[in-house]
Design an enzyme around this catalytic site. Structure first.
Site, PDB file in Angstrom:
ATOM      1  N   HIS A  19      33.234  36.383  30.128  1.00  0.00           N
ATOM      2  CA  HIS A  19      33.447  34.948  29.966  1.00  0.00           C
ATOM      3  C   HIS A  19      33.526  34.524  28.509  1.00  0.00           C
ATOM      4  O   HIS A  19      34.208  33.548  28.180  1.00  0.00           O
ATOM      5  CB  HIS A  19      32.363  34.178  30.710  1.00  0.00           C
ATOM      6  CG  HIS A  19      32.524  34.241  32.198  1.00  0.00           C
ATOM      7  ND1 HIS A  19      31.474  34.161  33.090  1.00  0.00           N
ATOM      8  CD2 HIS A  19      33.644  34.402  32.957  1.00  0.00           C
ATOM      9  CE1 HIS A  19      31.939  34.257  34.318  1.00  0.00           C
ATOM     10  NE2 HIS A  19      33.241  34.407  34.262  1.00  0.00           N
ATOM     11  N   HIS A  42      41.400  36.017  41.000  1.00  0.00           N
ATOM     12  CA  HIS A  42      40.234  36.422  41.795  1.00  0.00           C
ATOM     13  C   HIS A  42      39.136  35.381  41.568  1.00  0.00           C
ATOM     14  O   HIS A  42      38.102  35.657  40.976  1.00  0.00           O
ATOM     15  CB  HIS A  42      39.757  37.817  41.392  1.00  0.00           C
ATOM     16  CG  HIS A  42      40.810  38.884  41.522  1.00  0.00           C
ATOM     17  ND1 HIS A  42      41.720  39.177  40.526  1.00  0.00           N
ATOM     18  CD2 HIS A  42      41.108  39.730  42.548  1.00  0.00           C
ATOM     19  CE1 HIS A  42      42.514  40.149  40.925  1.00  0.00           C
ATOM     20  NE2 HIS A  42      42.167  40.514  42.138  1.00  0.00           N
ATOM     21  N   SER A 102      34.413  31.971  36.568  1.00  0.00           N
ATOM     22  CA  SER A 102      35.466  31.683  35.602  1.00  0.00           C
ATOM     23  C   SER A 102      36.273  30.421  35.922  1.00  0.00           C
ATOM     24  O   SER A 102      36.669  29.714  34.977  1.00  0.00           O
ATOM     25  CB  SER A 102      36.391  32.892  35.451  1.00  0.00           C
ATOM     26  OG  SER A 102      36.784  33.409  36.690  1.00  0.00           O
ATOM     27  N   GLU A 120      41.678  32.597  45.908  1.00  0.00           N
ATOM     28  CA  GLU A 120      40.566  33.291  46.550  1.00  0.00           C
ATOM     29  C   GLU A 120      40.890  33.444  48.028  1.00  0.00           C
ATOM     30  O   GLU A 120      41.284  32.475  48.687  1.00  0.00           O
ATOM     31  CB  GLU A 120      39.262  32.520  46.375  1.00  0.00           C
ATOM     32  CG  GLU A 120      38.062  33.158  47.050  1.00  0.00           C
ATOM     33  CD  GLU A 120      37.855  34.618  46.654  1.00  0.00           C
ATOM     34  OE1 GLU A 120      37.721  35.457  47.566  1.00  0.00           O
ATOM     35  OE2 GLU A 120      37.835  34.910  45.446  1.00  0.00           O
ATOM     36  N   ASP A 145      45.818  36.147  48.738  1.00  0.00           N
ATOM     37  CA  ASP A 145      45.482  37.428  48.134  1.00  0.00           C
ATOM     38  C   ASP A 145      46.079  37.513  46.736  1.00  0.00           C
ATOM     39  O   ASP A 145      47.189  37.031  46.486  1.00  0.00           O
ATOM     40  CB  ASP A 145      46.035  38.549  49.018  1.00  0.00           C
ATOM     41  CG  ASP A 145      45.748  39.921  48.452  1.00  0.00           C
ATOM     42  OD1 ASP A 145      44.591  40.356  48.527  1.00  0.00           O
ATOM     43  OD2 ASP A 145      46.684  40.541  47.924  1.00  0.00           O
ATOM     44  N   ASP A 166      40.194  39.864  37.658  1.00  0.00           N
ATOM     45  CA  ASP A 166      38.878  40.519  37.623  1.00  0.00           C
ATOM     46  C   ASP A 166      38.390  40.786  39.044  1.00  0.00           C
ATOM     47  O   ASP A 166      37.468  40.152  39.522  1.00  0.00           O
ATOM     48  CB  ASP A 166      37.862  39.706  36.815  1.00  0.00           C
ATOM     49  CG  ASP A 166      37.612  38.333  37.405  1.00  0.00           C
ATOM     50  OD1 ASP A 166      38.510  37.796  38.092  1.00  0.00           O
ATOM     51  OD2 ASP A 166      36.506  37.780  37.207  1.00  0.00           O
TER      52      ASP A 166
END
Length: 302
Positions: A19, A42, A102, A120, A145, A166
């Site tokens: 981060h 993600h 994030s 997500e 996805d 990530d």
């Protein structure tokens, strides 16, 4: 493989490293008046309760953000601003009881014309993330996805911005999938900054992914690693955190050691690991060998 359900690991040393690199890249984007877009492929759940049963089971935040939160050592202004943002997010200040993912950190750095697109797929995490970002017209949450998003969401508008990948790396195939996603993104969006987080584990499964990307793409790149173990090959579990930045902002290679060196000293008080960096820049300068940043001398060695 690494089991990395984030509720169990939120706020650990790897989160702090990831981060802060993201924070510095966002700061670079904010340095110009032109709007930017940040795509988080993600996204996760957005925020994580450090007092909950999942976080308490591992208590990894105690050796991560909690150390940085409580330190009395002098910290760079960028780290102080990062901590100030975290303090403003706490539901029960001044206690540290929640760590943001994030998407929430990106949201905190958006200006009026900037945008966040967060993806997500997991139903519970998607619902939590959508609830956290609800009501902010700058933020858009997709239940999709990451691999499909890499094909569908690029190039974004505006063209200026970053993409963050990530994944959990719970499956060994995710290293290959990340490399494929990055290649797909780059074919559609050749100007954006791409940030890829990877765990440092025994056997270094990240090496093949990074070498593939460096061979496949012509991007300038920077790698930053914060390690808490002297020899990852002999360390059980997570030995360090890595961030690969494709098309790094101007002077990121100089700013990151200044930002991260004091943080590593707080997170690794016994000095077992180290802060490592490598870069090949657009003008052909840099050093492609990961070298340890020497805190006092300002030099580096392999």
């Amino acid at each position: 493989m690494l089991s990395y359900q984030h509720d169990y690991h939120a706020g650990n040393f790897a989160d702090v490293h990831k981060h802060l690199v993201l924070w510095q890249v966002l700061e670079s984007l904010r340095g110009r008046d032109k709007p930017f877009v940040a795509l988080d492929l993600h996204g996760g759940a957005g925020g994580y309760d450090l007092t909950g049963a999942r976080a308490r089971k591992t208590d990894e935040a105690a050796a991560g953000i909690a150390r940085l939160w409580a330190t009395e050592q002098p910290l760079p202004s960028g780290v102080r601003e990062f901590l100030g943002t975290l303090r403003s997010m706490q539901p029960r200040p001044p206690r540290l009881t929640e760590y943001p993912g994030s998407p929430l950190l990106i949201q905190a750095r958006l200006r009026e014309r900037d945008q966040l697109i967060a993806c997500e797929l997991h139903p519970e995490a998607y619902g939590r993330l959508r609830a956290r970002l609800a009501g902010d017209p700058r933020c858009h949450v997709h239940k999709r996805d990451a691999r499909e998003a890499a094909r569908a969401l690029f190039p974004p508008e505006p063209r200026r911005g970053l993409a963050l990948l990530d994944p959990s790396y719970e499956r060994g195939a995710e290293y290959r999938e990340v490399a494929e996603m990055v290649t797909t993104i780059r074919r559609r969006w050749n100007t954006g900054i791409i940030l890829i987080w990877y765990p440092i584990l025994a056997g270094r499964p990240d090496h093949a992914m990074r070498e593939h990307l460096r061979a496949e793409l012509e991007d300038p790149w920077l790698a930053s690693e914060l390690r808490i173990a002297p020899d990852p090959e002999r360390h059980m579990g997570l030995a360090g955190s890595g961030m690969l930045v494709l098309r790094p902002p101007w002077q990121l290679e100089a700013h990151l050691p200044e930002l991260l060196a004091p943080v590593w000293q707080v997170l690794d008080p016994e000095g077992a690991g180290g802060l490592y960096q490598a870069a090949v820049l657009e003008n052909g300068t840099g050093d492609p060998t990961l070298r340890r940043v020497e805190i006092n001398q300002g030099t580096s060695r392999p």
